[in-house]
Design an enzyme around this catalytic site. Structure first.
Site: not given
Ligand code: FAD
Ligand code: SF4
Lengths: 709, 332
Positions: A600, A606, A673
């Site tokens: 996490p 990210q 992404e």
């Protein structure tokens, strides 16, 4: 925080999570903080020398003569490489990597010479003294949608169909009660990792003739090895590529660029000496790839209740005349929302510009901007809540292929995100909330990203000194692979995570795929799980010192049966200054459904990083290409604005619990992404809600919302 | 970047002689602008004469005002309690510039002499009249979003990037200079030039002239002064436009105003026409807008490949109105 409501199927992934799901600190953190983690340009080699690039100052033509006399006269200059003197490469099929192979210039900033010197300072001085005489040819660097030479590429990145059509979109536009047709644009954008593209190259004849070691800042040591070996005409096992740490890549280090080849050539020109090449920030704007500008014509045909009859996106974008890269901007529209009629197309202009490439979420990131703003416009026209409009068009199966989704929790993301953000009860009217001199608004947009699994990756697991040591030539580009891969291997072996080490970042370890397409954890993790299972199968729970086994990522049969994607919902609050038009984003929230979250802490980082980059894209990032010269004018960090700390206020990411038994044994989807994907649209939609001004061209700078004097 | 010699002389007189003697010698302050330009090849001096240890690093009381030594770092000037209470516009301008690290290095003498951020100027592969007289101006017809709208010439449309300088222009600061022929004092508003047909000259300083200090005159009205900087990101960006203003209001009528603009001209732009228009005007958005209009009658925005800079006219007008409105409220 992780939600507990179950939004997956009733099956669970193969691996029972023990280490997986734990909030472990990154294993490489201490070394990075202490400065002992080394990067490509500071790799531990003896007696290095320095190479400095001489870049073309024209966009097209020939470098007919390169006068190196003055440069060579400087004390400390060891070699000057020119198109006339540089070694001939074995393969020049990739024009971007055919460094100094002939005198043709295909874009401004291309390498036309290089100086190798004892010190960085001398190399820089000498490079400025190399005189290049050009034969200038007329160049063309201006993208527009009405060019008459737009062409249809054979496929779009990486191997998607260029155009798709379902039903009859034109008929849907003619018959639907509500239609919308708009053009949206996103600008040319550049990745700006903190660490520049850098390579240290060393030929080591003692290791065997033709033995080359490259310390390269890359997202994949093995892909660099195979590419460079082919370009240089070497066997792969003659080349070693080392890259334990990367100071950011975002795709720009996904494929090797000219600097890597140049380093090898320069090192061959000064036998016995390792050569360092690092791009300057300015050079990164021409030699390290970028995101193409996109022009997106979006059509929506809808019923009054919001149900889409049709959705279409026709994309115009650019590539370089010397090498094609076709961003898959229209691809997310193929499966995002239900609609019986659909069209997606891509047309390219081949220009005399640097070669475009991967930038965080190629395709999805620019390609969700137009459609997600268009949906917001449609919601306004229909008087519908934009969250509900999206939910109204939730498909039961993948609209493109008819396959079921392995898991799809976009609706859960929208609902939970709305709750977390405080969306319910929102006043839909634009331009009515003036608070302390700022117009306030909120906006939403969806995000999606495919689950990719690369075909090649192999892991070795061995037992030594009471510990399990795995090796795989994977890459940690700041994403957390050093930490996450041991978590996966530990659960696969059924041991505590402290007993597992996973070594990455070196072609001495078995082949691994590029850290791209958010595929790393899926691909490398699956290889590790396969190796762990075979290890236990062969050696049992009580292995002996030296026991070792190798296994590769298996094919996933389920990927034929299911459509696999991660989803997300972005919510933004935007404040627009009533006097100056300054656009600020006090709040950004993202809720994601990306399978099981392996770590996490690292996942959140990210997602927040992706959202921050999306914030930059929304408000300020813009590579200004001067068509007269063909170069990006604002090629440094003072003028190419990325978001600073002061731009990022209340930024939150969370996720819904999602058990996906089909994607891989970990049940994980990529998270590197998706955080960027919907951010810009959410911000643009919120800016409209704040001001009533609809901005369809990024970045959303103040002049676009500024009222007249 | 070319090799160069480095000197750290014992006193300002020696420093001035060293630079005056050699056409290719320059003074080195904090180096935050000059060293970038060395690296980029924008300038290639043969000798750097370090003056950071020579000029005063003190801020002293002088005749009701303050004298700021040229060696005072931007961060210290911004933090000085006297500056903050007597010239808030200056403290705000300094704090809006660059970053904490840069402000620690940047000096009071170097800051006003930083050079334009015009990207073509900083890129030696493109023509630029300021860098290479007669080579042409690449900005005209190119990327002009950050460029000037006032006082431009067909030879150069660059802006002066300093925030501090805009405040100093509004405050009527005086620049103390030591040259080969002795000392002189230059009104801050006359330090910077317009480009005309010699854009290579940013200021009226002659080669070898050293800024030793800057005087801030006594100016009671400056206690109510503001700096408003408008930029594309929330920090660490140069001004698209900025306004330095002080306002003296009596019973809803403007007695006097001090106004300077940044981001719109080759020099910090003292807006004397706007000041004139405001004298005796009633406090209202309309009179503030009229003042802006008076100053901007000769503005010449530029088209450009990035959309150009026409927006600066409306932006500057609105920013001036807002700044004066806030100041007037503060007065009331
Ligand atoms: C990324 C970045 C962002 C920035 N953002 C801003 C911003 O937002 N706003 C802003 O105002 N500024 C900004 N700056 C610029 C910064 O304020 C200037 O670089 C700094 O003030 C220059 O001072 P210095 O002492 O370092 O000058 P130097 O770099 O040492 O010198 C600058 C020039 O002055 C000359 N010089 C220095 N001292 C003297 C002296 N005493 N007498 C005569 N000549 C002298 C030098 O020869 C040189 O030509 C930024 C800079 C950077 C790098
Ligand atoms: S605007 Fe001035 S500094 Fe910029 S390119 Fe033109 S001449 Fe040079």
């Amino acid at each position: 925080m992780t939600d507990t409501d179950m939004t997956g199927t009733d099956m669970t992934p193969a691996l029972a999570p023990h280490a997986i799901g734990r909030d472990l600190a990154r294993r490489d953190g201490a070394a990075k903080v202490r400065g002992t983690a080394f990067y490509a340009d500071e790799s531990p080699v003896e007696n290095p020398v320095y190479c400095r690039i001489v870049a073309s100052t024209i966009a097209r033509g020939r470098a007919v003569s390169v006068d190196t006399g003055e440069a060579e006269g400087l004390d400390g200059v060891l070699a000057v490489l020119t198109p006339a003197t540089a070694e001939r490469l074995a393969s020049t099929s990739d024009a971007e990597l055919a460094v100094l192979q002939d005198d043709r210039v295909g874009f401004r900033g291309q390498i036309v010479g290089a100086v190798v010197a004892e010190s960085f300072e001398v190399a820089r001085d000498a490079a400025a003294r190399v005189r290049v005489e050009y034969e200038v040819a007329a160049h063309d660097a201006a993208l527009s949608a009405d060019r008459d030479d737009l062409y249809t590429p054979d496929q779009v990145n990486p191997t998607y169909e260029t155009d798709t059509a379902q039903g009859d979109m034109a008929a849907a536009m003619a018959s639907a009660p509500v239609t919308l047709e708009r053009t949206y644009t996103t600008p040319m954008l550049h990745n700006n990792p903190m660490e520049p593209h850098a390579t240290t190259a060393l030929w080591e004849p003692d290791r065997g003739a033709g033995a080359l070691t490259l310390y390269d800042s890359t997202q994949g040591v093995h892909p660099v090895r195979s590419t460079v070996a082919a370009v240089l005409g070497l066997d792969e096992d003659q080349v070693r590529v080392v890259c334990p740490y990367v100071g950011g890549g975002f795709g720009s280090k996904g494929m090797p660029h000219a600097n890597t080849v140049l380093a090898a050539m320069a090192a061959r020109a000064v036998p016995g000496r390792p050569v360092r090449v690092a791009l300057t920030r300015q050079q990164m704007f021409s030699l390290a790839g970028y995101r193409t500008p996109t022009i997106q014509q979006v059509q929506l045909a809808a019923q009054r209740d919001g149900a889409l009859d049709g959705i279409a996106i026709d994309v115009v974008e650019q590539t370089s005349r010397i090498k094609e890269f076709a961003e898959q901007t229209g691809v997310p529209t193929r499966n995002m929302y239900a609609a019986p009629n659909r069209r997606t197309t891509h047309r390219l202009a081949a220009l005399d510009v640097p070669v475009p490439s991967w930038m965080r979420a190629p395709g999805e990131c620019p390609g969700m901007f137009g459609p997600e703003v268009a949906l917001d416009e449609l919601a306004a026209e229909l008087g519908m809540d934009p969250v509900e409009l999206r939910i109204r068009n939730e498909p039961d199966v993948d609209p493109e292929t008819g396959k079921p989704f392995s898991t799809r929790n976009l609706v859960a993301c929208l609902r939970r995100g709305a709750e977390q953000f405080g969306w319910p009860g929102r006043d839909p009217r634009p331009g009515v909330r003036l608070e302390g001199g700022w117009w306030i608004g909120t906006g939403v947009a969806s995000a999606t990203y495919p689950v990719y699994r690369m075909p090649v990756s192999t892991a070795v697991i061995g037992y030594s000194g009471g510990r399990y040591v795995a090796r795989i030539g994977a890459a940690d580009i700041g994403t957390g692979a050093w930490t996450v891969l041991p978590q996966i291997a530990a659960d696969a072996l059924g041991v505590p995570v402290q007993e597992v080490e996973v070594l990455i970042g070196d072609t001495e370890y078995p082949p691994a795929s590029v850290a791209g397409g958010s595929s790393g954890t899926t691909t490398w993790g699956s290889a590790l799980v396969a190796a762990a299972e075979q290890f236990r199968g062969k050696f049992g729970a009580d292995p002996h010192e030296g026991d070792e086994i190798e296994a590769s990522v298996p094919e996933n049969a389920a990927s034929e049966r299911f459509a696999m994607h991660a989803y997300g919902a972005h919510f933004a609050e935007v404040a627009v200054h009533a006097d100056t038009g300054e656009v600020r984003v006090p709040r950004l929230h993202g809720t994601f459904a990306a399978g099981r979250i392996v770590n996490p802490r690292l996942a959140r980082s990210q997602l927040l990083g992706g959202m921050t980059m999306g914030l930059g894209m929304a408000l300020m990032e813009d590579s200004v290409l001067d068509p007269r010269t063909g170069h990006v004018v604002n090629h440094d960090l003072a003028e190419y604005h990325v978001a600073t700390n002061a731009d990022v206020a209340d930024l939150r990411a969370d996720w819904v619990h999602e058990d996906d038994p089909h994607v891989n044994p970990m049940g994980s989807k990529g998270i590197g992404e998706i955080g960027i994907v919907g951010t810009a649209a959410a911000v643009a939609n919120a800016a409209w809600h704040a001001t009533g001004v609809r901005v369809r061209d990024l970045p959303l700078t103040l002049d676009k919302v500024l009222p007249p004097a | 970047m070319r090799p160069f010699a480095y000197q750290a002389p014992d006193d300002t007189g020696a420093a001035v002689r060293s630079v005056a003697e050699r056409p290719d010698a320059v003074f080195l302050g904090g180096g935050t602008n000059l060293v970038d330009h060395l690296r980029l090849g924008v300038v290639s001096p043969g000798l750097l004469v370090d003056v950071t240890a020579l000029t005063s690093t003190e801020i002293t009381e002088v005749g009701g005002g303050l004298r700021v030594g040229a060696g005072v770092p931007n961060s210290e000037l911004a933090a000085d309690a006297r500056v903050r209470s007597r010239y808030p516009v200056l403290a705000q301008a300094l704090l809006s510039g660059a970053s904490g690290q840069l402000r620690n290095m940047a000096t009071t003498g170097g800051n006003p002499l930083q050079r334009t951020r015009c990207m073509y100027f900083q890129d030696v592969s493109t023509p630029c009249n300021k860098r290479e007289p007669g080579s042409g101006c690449s900005a005209i017809g190119g990327s002009t979003r950050n460029h000037a709208v006032l006082g431009t010439s067909e030879h150069c449309i660059a802006t002066h990037p300093s925030d501090m300088a805009v405040a100093m222009a509004a405050l009527d600061a005086q620049v103390l200079v030591l040259g080969p022929d002795g000392e002189r004092t230059i009104p801050f508003t006359e330090l910077h030039r317009l480009p005309g047909d010699t854009p290579e000259r940013d200021t009226v300083l002659e080669h070898g002239e050293l800024i030793t200090a800057i005087d801030l005159p006594e100016l009671p009205m400056a206690r109510r002064s503001r700096y408003r900087k408008v930029r594309d990101r929330a920090s660490y960006a140069f001004a698209l436009v900025s306004v330095a203003a002080a306002l003296d209001v009596d019973g809803g009528v403007v007695r006097e105003a001090r106004i300077a603009f940044g981001g719109v001209a080759h020099a910090p732009w003292r807006a004397r026409r706007a000041e004139e228009a405001l004298r005796g005007a009633t406090v209202s958005d309309e009179s503030f807008a009229a003042a802006a209009a008076a100053e901007l009658t000769d503005a010449r925005p530029q088209p450009g490949v990035d959309g150009g800079n026409e927006f600066k006219i409306a932006l500057l007008t609105r920013t001036l109105v807002a700044t004066l409105r806030d100041l007037a409220r503060e007065e009331a």
